[in-house]
Scaffold this motif. Structure first.
Motif, PDB file in Angstrom:
ATOM      1  N   VAL A 334      40.686  29.345  -9.932  1.00  0.00           N
ATOM      2  CA  VAL A 334      41.373  28.929 -11.157  1.00  0.00           C
ATOM      3  C   VAL A 334      42.448  27.900 -10.831  1.00  0.00           C
ATOM      4  O   VAL A 334      42.572  26.863 -11.504  1.00  0.00           O
ATOM      5  CB  VAL A 334      41.983  30.154 -11.869  1.00  0.00           C
ATOM      6  CG1 VAL A 334      42.937  29.708 -12.980  1.00  0.00           C
ATOM      7  CG2 VAL A 334      40.882  31.036 -12.440  1.00  0.00           C
ATOM      8  N   LEU A 335      43.234  28.162  -9.806  1.00  0.00           N
ATOM      9  CA  LEU A 335      44.283  27.214  -9.401  1.00  0.00           C
ATOM     10  C   LEU A 335      43.677  25.875  -9.002  1.00  0.00           C
ATOM     11  O   LEU A 335      44.238  24.815  -9.284  1.00  0.00           O
ATOM     12  CB  LEU A 335      45.097  27.805  -8.264  1.00  0.00           C
ATOM     13  CG  LEU A 335      45.953  29.028  -8.616  1.00  0.00           C
ATOM     14  CD1 LEU A 335      46.578  29.620  -7.357  1.00  0.00           C
ATOM     15  CD2 LEU A 335      47.033  28.663  -9.614  1.00  0.00           C
ATOM     16  N   GLN A 336      42.536  25.916  -8.348  1.00  0.00           N
ATOM     17  CA  GLN A 336      41.851  24.676  -7.973  1.00  0.00           C
ATOM     18  C   GLN A 336      41.380  23.917  -9.203  1.00  0.00           C
ATOM     19  O   GLN A 336      41.507  22.692  -9.278  1.00  0.00           O
ATOM     20  CB  GLN A 336      40.657  25.011  -7.073  1.00  0.00           C
ATOM     21  CG  GLN A 336      39.940  23.802  -6.495  1.00  0.00           C
ATOM     22  CD  GLN A 336      38.740  24.204  -5.655  1.00  0.00           C
ATOM     23  OE1 GLN A 336      37.960  25.072  -6.028  1.00  0.00           O
ATOM     24  NE2 GLN A 336      38.607  23.577  -4.503  1.00  0.00           N
ATOM     25  N   ARG A 444      49.486  32.733 -18.074  1.00  0.00           N
ATOM     26  CA  ARG A 444      50.805  32.420 -18.633  1.00  0.00           C
ATOM     27  C   ARG A 444      51.749  31.931 -17.539  1.00  0.00           C
ATOM     28  O   ARG A 444      52.553  31.023 -17.760  1.00  0.00           O
ATOM     29  CB  ARG A 444      51.396  33.646 -19.324  1.00  0.00           C
ATOM     30  CG  ARG A 444      50.829  33.923 -20.691  1.00  0.00           C
ATOM     31  CD  ARG A 444      51.724  34.861 -21.489  1.00  0.00           C
ATOM     32  NE  ARG A 444      51.976  36.102 -20.777  1.00  0.00           N
ATOM     33  CZ  ARG A 444      51.182  37.166 -20.815  1.00  0.00           C
ATOM     34  NH1 ARG A 444      50.078  37.130 -21.530  1.00  0.00           N
ATOM     35  NH2 ARG A 444      51.491  38.260 -20.153  1.00  0.00           N
ATOM     36  N   SER A 445      51.669  32.536 -16.364  1.00  0.00           N
ATOM     37  CA  SER A 445      52.505  32.094 -15.244  1.00  0.00           C
ATOM     38  C   SER A 445      52.150  30.673 -14.820  1.00  0.00           C
ATOM     39  O   SER A 445      53.037  29.885 -14.471  1.00  0.00           O
ATOM     40  CB  SER A 445      52.343  33.058 -14.061  1.00  0.00           C
ATOM     41  OG  SER A 445      52.745  34.370 -14.402  1.00  0.00           O
ATOM     42  N   ILE A 446      50.866  30.342 -14.856  1.00  0.00           N
ATOM     43  CA  ILE A 446      50.441  28.976 -14.520  1.00  0.00           C
ATOM     44  C   ILE A 446      51.024  27.984 -15.526  1.00  0.00           C
ATOM     45  O   ILE A 446      51.561  26.931 -15.144  1.00  0.00           O
ATOM     46  CB  ILE A 446      48.903  28.892 -14.494  1.00  0.00           C
ATOM     47  CG1 ILE A 446      48.338  29.703 -13.323  1.00  0.00           C
ATOM     48  CG2 ILE A 446      48.442  27.441 -14.403  1.00  0.00           C
ATOM     49  CD1 ILE A 446      46.827  29.767 -13.301  1.00  0.00           C
ATOM     50  N   ARG A 447      50.945  28.312 -16.803  1.00  0.00           N
ATOM     51  CA  ARG A 447      51.491  27.401 -17.822  1.00  0.00           C
ATOM     52  C   ARG A 447      53.003  27.271 -17.700  1.00  0.00           C
ATOM     53  O   ARG A 447      53.561  26.182 -17.903  1.00  0.00           O
ATOM     54  CB  ARG A 447      51.091  27.906 -19.214  1.00  0.00           C
ATOM     55  CG  ARG A 447      49.596  27.852 -19.487  1.00  0.00           C
ATOM     56  CD  ARG A 447      49.302  28.052 -20.955  1.00  0.00           C
ATOM     57  NE  ARG A 447      49.693  29.373 -21.425  1.00  0.00           N
ATOM     58  CZ  ARG A 447      48.893  30.445 -21.442  1.00  0.00           C
ATOM     59  NH1 ARG A 447      47.660  30.339 -20.988  1.00  0.00           N
ATOM     60  NH2 ARG A 447      49.324  31.591 -21.916  1.00  0.00           N
ATOM     61  N   PHE A 462      51.288  31.205  -3.876  1.00  0.00           N
ATOM     62  CA  PHE A 462      50.201  32.159  -4.110  1.00  0.00           C
ATOM     63  C   PHE A 462      49.187  32.104  -2.976  1.00  0.00           C
ATOM     64  O   PHE A 462      48.768  33.148  -2.457  1.00  0.00           O
ATOM     65  CB  PHE A 462      49.518  31.857  -5.439  1.00  0.00           C
ATOM     66  CG  PHE A 462      48.461  32.860  -5.814  1.00  0.00           C
ATOM     67  CD1 PHE A 462      48.781  33.954  -6.593  1.00  0.00           C
ATOM     68  CD2 PHE A 462      47.144  32.708  -5.388  1.00  0.00           C
ATOM     69  CE1 PHE A 462      47.812  34.890  -6.941  1.00  0.00           C
ATOM     70  CE2 PHE A 462      46.176  33.631  -5.728  1.00  0.00           C
ATOM     71  CZ  PHE A 462      46.509  34.724  -6.501  1.00  0.00           C
ATOM     72  N   MET A 463      48.777  30.926  -2.581  1.00  0.00           N
ATOM     73  CA  MET A 463      47.779  30.789  -1.525  1.00  0.00           C
ATOM     74  C   MET A 463      48.320  31.273  -0.185  1.00  0.00           C
ATOM     75  O   MET A 463      47.590  31.888   0.598  1.00  0.00           O
ATOM     76  CB  MET A 463      47.336  29.332  -1.424  1.00  0.00           C
ATOM     77  CG  MET A 463      46.663  28.792  -2.682  1.00  0.00           C
ATOM     78  SD  MET A 463      45.149  29.665  -3.114  1.00  0.00           S
ATOM     79  CE  MET A 463      44.076  29.166  -1.772  1.00  0.00           C
ATOM     80  N   GLU A 464      49.585  31.037   0.095  1.00  0.00           N
ATOM     81  CA  GLU A 464      50.174  31.490   1.354  1.00  0.00           C
ATOM     82  C   GLU A 464      50.226  33.009   1.405  1.00  0.00           C
ATOM     83  O   GLU A 464      49.911  33.619   2.433  1.00  0.00           O
ATOM     84  CB  GLU A 464      51.582  30.918   1.508  1.00  0.00           C
ATOM     85  CG  GLU A 464      52.255  31.281   2.812  1.00  0.00           C
ATOM     86  CD  GLU A 464      51.506  30.767   4.036  1.00  0.00           C
ATOM     87  OE1 GLU A 464      51.627  31.408   5.111  1.00  0.00           O
ATOM     88  OE2 GLU A 464      50.808  29.750   3.929  1.00  0.00           O
ATOM     89  N   SER A 465      50.620  33.637   0.311  1.00  0.00           N
ATOM     90  CA  SER A 465      50.656  35.101   0.271  1.00  0.00           C
ATOM     91  C   SER A 465      49.264  35.674   0.444  1.00  0.00           C
ATOM     92  O   SER A 465      49.071  36.662   1.169  1.00  0.00           O
ATOM     93  CB  SER A 465      51.248  35.567  -1.062  1.00  0.00           C
ATOM     94  OG  SER A 465      52.540  35.040  -1.243  1.00  0.00           O
ATOM     95  N   ARG A 466      48.298  35.085  -0.193  1.00  0.00           N
ATOM     96  CA  ARG A 466      46.908  35.533  -0.064  1.00  0.00           C
ATOM     97  C   ARG A 466      46.413  35.362   1.367  1.00  0.00           C
ATOM     98  O   ARG A 466      45.750  36.238   1.925  1.00  0.00           O
ATOM     99  CB  ARG A 466      46.044  34.736  -1.032  1.00  0.00           C
ATOM    100  CG  ARG A 466      44.558  35.010  -0.930  1.00  0.00           C
ATOM    101  CD  ARG A 466      44.233  36.389  -1.385  1.00  0.00           C
ATOM    102  NE  ARG A 466      42.793  36.584  -1.492  1.00  0.00           N
ATOM    103  CZ  ARG A 466      42.196  37.746  -1.404  1.00  0.00           C
ATOM    104  NH1 ARG A 466      42.911  38.839  -1.203  1.00  0.00           N
ATOM    105  NH2 ARG A 466      40.893  37.855  -1.520  1.00  0.00           N
ATOM    106  N   ARG A 467      46.772  34.247   1.992  1.00  0.00           N
ATOM    107  CA  ARG A 467      46.329  33.968   3.357  1.00  0.00           C
ATOM    108  C   ARG A 467      46.915  34.967   4.343  1.00  0.00           C
ATOM    109  O   ARG A 467      46.230  35.444   5.260  1.00  0.00           O
ATOM    110  CB  ARG A 467      46.726  32.543   3.731  1.00  0.00           C
ATOM    111  CG  ARG A 467      46.088  32.053   5.031  1.00  0.00           C
ATOM    112  CD  ARG A 467      46.480  30.613   5.314  1.00  0.00           C
ATOM    113  NE  ARG A 467      46.037  29.713   4.257  1.00  0.00           N
ATOM    114  CZ  ARG A 467      46.855  29.095   3.423  1.00  0.00           C
ATOM    115  NH1 ARG A 467      48.164  29.254   3.522  1.00  0.00           N
ATOM    116  NH2 ARG A 467      46.374  28.299   2.488  1.00  0.00           N
ATOM    117  N   VAL A 468      48.171  35.318   4.171  1.00  0.00           N
ATOM    118  CA  VAL A 468      48.822  36.265   5.074  1.00  0.00           C
ATOM    119  C   VAL A 468      48.156  37.633   4.991  1.00  0.00           C
ATOM    120  O   VAL A 468      47.893  38.280   6.001  1.00  0.00           O
ATOM    121  CB  VAL A 468      50.324  36.368   4.752  1.00  0.00           C
ATOM    122  CG1 VAL A 468      50.959  37.523   5.496  1.00  0.00           C
ATOM    123  CG2 VAL A 468      51.016  35.066   5.093  1.00  0.00           C
TER     124      VAL A 468
END
Length: 477
Positions: A334-336, A444-447, A462-468
């Motif tokens: 979604v972020l992409q 909603r957070s994205i907007r 978000f991606m860094e937390s997911r990667r860790v």
């Protein structure tokens, strides 16, 4: 009670036969009038979304038509255009206005299109939809292929379309040819006649005429044209063929459309080839369509390929028209898509999570928390927890602290663990309420991040937390 009534009628008939000569032949006995007089037939009326009201008079074969047109309008406005620079250069904000001047507030985009099966979410009933955030939950996905078997198109049309059939007159339905549950596109069975889909009743071939029959009967607010969606591993020849078929079917659908493209999303395909995608996007943008459906994603392309393909397409499409993509449902996907300028997202991510007993738990206020706070999670997976696990058997906390959804406000992880282990249907109902509520909060957070011009920071955190968390889950050898 029914047996006693039958005996009473039989007794009255017997007495009447004994003295039938005392009554005129043209009139039945007064004692039989309550049983022989036909009940009054109520007038049946259906209020259609965009058709005259039909009223059927009792005891006649004539049908009256009253001219009372109620057109469900749609208007999309880009409220904050893309900045045009950086990793989030194409991300933008928009607003989708529903209805014909009603009081419903606009739906902000980027937005999630809640998946449904024949018009309703898989486990959430009509009365429970009010538990979801408003107005974000007004956007519902509709798959026309679900209506191939039943109910028939004539039945749906007589009812007044899918809005009347499921009792969601104020909601907004967006239709696309397939989904990832009951109607998977099957490129091997597709030919020049129509597109093939794998359904629970077997492989079905749908031509543009049959597809438009379903569209005209269900009357979605927006609908994507029929497309030949192919996976990433097909040959270049097959890829070119899919573009030619998709463009031809788009023209066929537009010729059969009574609204002449006013609610049509032109399908853009092309597989993993950037030049083919550009060619198809250029051709479709020349047609009279109100928006675009980016098809063929989530069918085997890598995440690096997808980013380049999305950007190549959105560079060509007009800025003022809405963009809708299917099968990109993971938070990272979604972020992409948001970074590439996509407005609407449809996926079965929530359905698959709910079916597997998973609940979304990742924090929504990513910009408001310190980076180290994002890493504090009781599970090895940053985004979700498996409520089948025995560690939740005595956990009396809600799924997510401070979550305002109905499930978290009234039930605990231990209760959901119990429901899942005894195979109680209520488990899926409560889980889908929470997962849908949580994922709508993610959008909603994205907007909010886009409004604050901090989307790049939001995505990076978000991606860094997911990667860790993924690195912590991999055991060291």
């Amino acid at each position: 009670m029914h047996v006693q009534a039958a005996k009473t009628v039989s007794h009255i008939l017997h007495n009447c036969r004994q003295s039938e000569n005392s009554y005129p032949r043209s009139y039945p006995p007064k004692t039989l009038l309550p049983f022989l007089t036909p009940p009054k037939t109520p007038t049946l009326s259906f209020r259609l979304a965009s058709a005259p009201i039909k009223t059927r008079e009792p005891n006649t074969n004539k049908t009256k038509s009253k001219v009372s047109i109620q057109v469900r309008l749609m208007r999309f406005v880009v409220t904050k255009p893309s900045a045009g620079a950086g990793a989030a250069g194409k991300a933008r904000l928009g607003a989708l206005y529903l209805g014909g001047g009603g009081a419903a507030p606009p739906i902000e985009t980027p937005a999630l299109v809640v998946p449904t099966r024949r018009g309703l979410p898989s486990f959430i009933s009509r009365d429970l939809l009010d538990r979801l955030p408003y107005p974000d939950s007004l956007l519902l996905h509709l798959c026309p292929i679900h209506f191939i078997e039943c109910p028939s198109t004539r039945t749906i049309k007589n009812i007044g379309g899918v809005h009347e059939m499921v009792g969601l007159q104020d909601h907004f339905f967006i239709a696309s040819p397939g989904d990832s549950v009951e109607s998977l596109p099957e490129h091997g069975g597709t030919n020049k006649i129509g597109a093939a889909f794998e359904t629970p009743s077997g492989r079905r071939l749908i031509n543009p005429k049959d597809y438009m029959d379903i569209i005209s009967s269900t009357r979605p607010n927006l609908w994507a044209s029929l497309a030949d969606e192919v996976p990433a591993w097909v040959t270049e020849k097959r890829n070119r063929l899919s573009i030619d078929r998709t463009l031809k079917w788009l023209d066929d659908c537009l010729s059969l459309d009574q609204e002449k493209g006013a609610s049509t999303l032109g399908a853009v395909v092309g597989g993993p080839n950037i030049e083919h995608r550009k060619k198809c996007a250029t051709e479709v943008s020349m047609r009279n369509v109100s928006g675009f459906y980016l098809g063929g994603f989530g069918l085997g392309e890598s995440i690096e390929e997808r980013s380049a393909l999305l950007n190549a397409v959105t560079n060509i499409l007009p800025e003022e028209k809405i963009r809708f993509v299917s099968r990109l449902g993971l938070p990272e996907e979604v972020l992409q898509g948001v970074a590439a300028g996509i407005d609407l997202f449809d996926s079965t991510y929530i359905y698959h999570l709910t079916l597997g007993g998973f609940a979304l738990v990742f924090p929504l206020d990513i910009l408001g928390e310190a980076p180290e706070a994002l890493l504090r999670n009781s599970s090895n997976d940053y985004t979700k927890i498996n409520l089948h696990a025995t560690i939740y058997r005595k956990d009396t906390s809600p799924i997510v602290d401070k979550c305002s959804c109905y499930t978290c406000q009234n039930h605990t992880r231990a209760y959901l663990n119990h429901l899942l282990n005894v195979h109680e249907m209520l488990a899926q109902i409560l889980l889908e309420i929470h997962n849908t509520h949580h994922y709508l909060g993610f959008f909603r957070s994205i907007r909010r991040a886009l409004k604050q011009e901090k989307f790049e920071l939001f995505r990076e955190r978000f991606m860094e937390s997911r990667r860790v968390h993924l690195m912590e889950a991999v055991p060291y050898s």
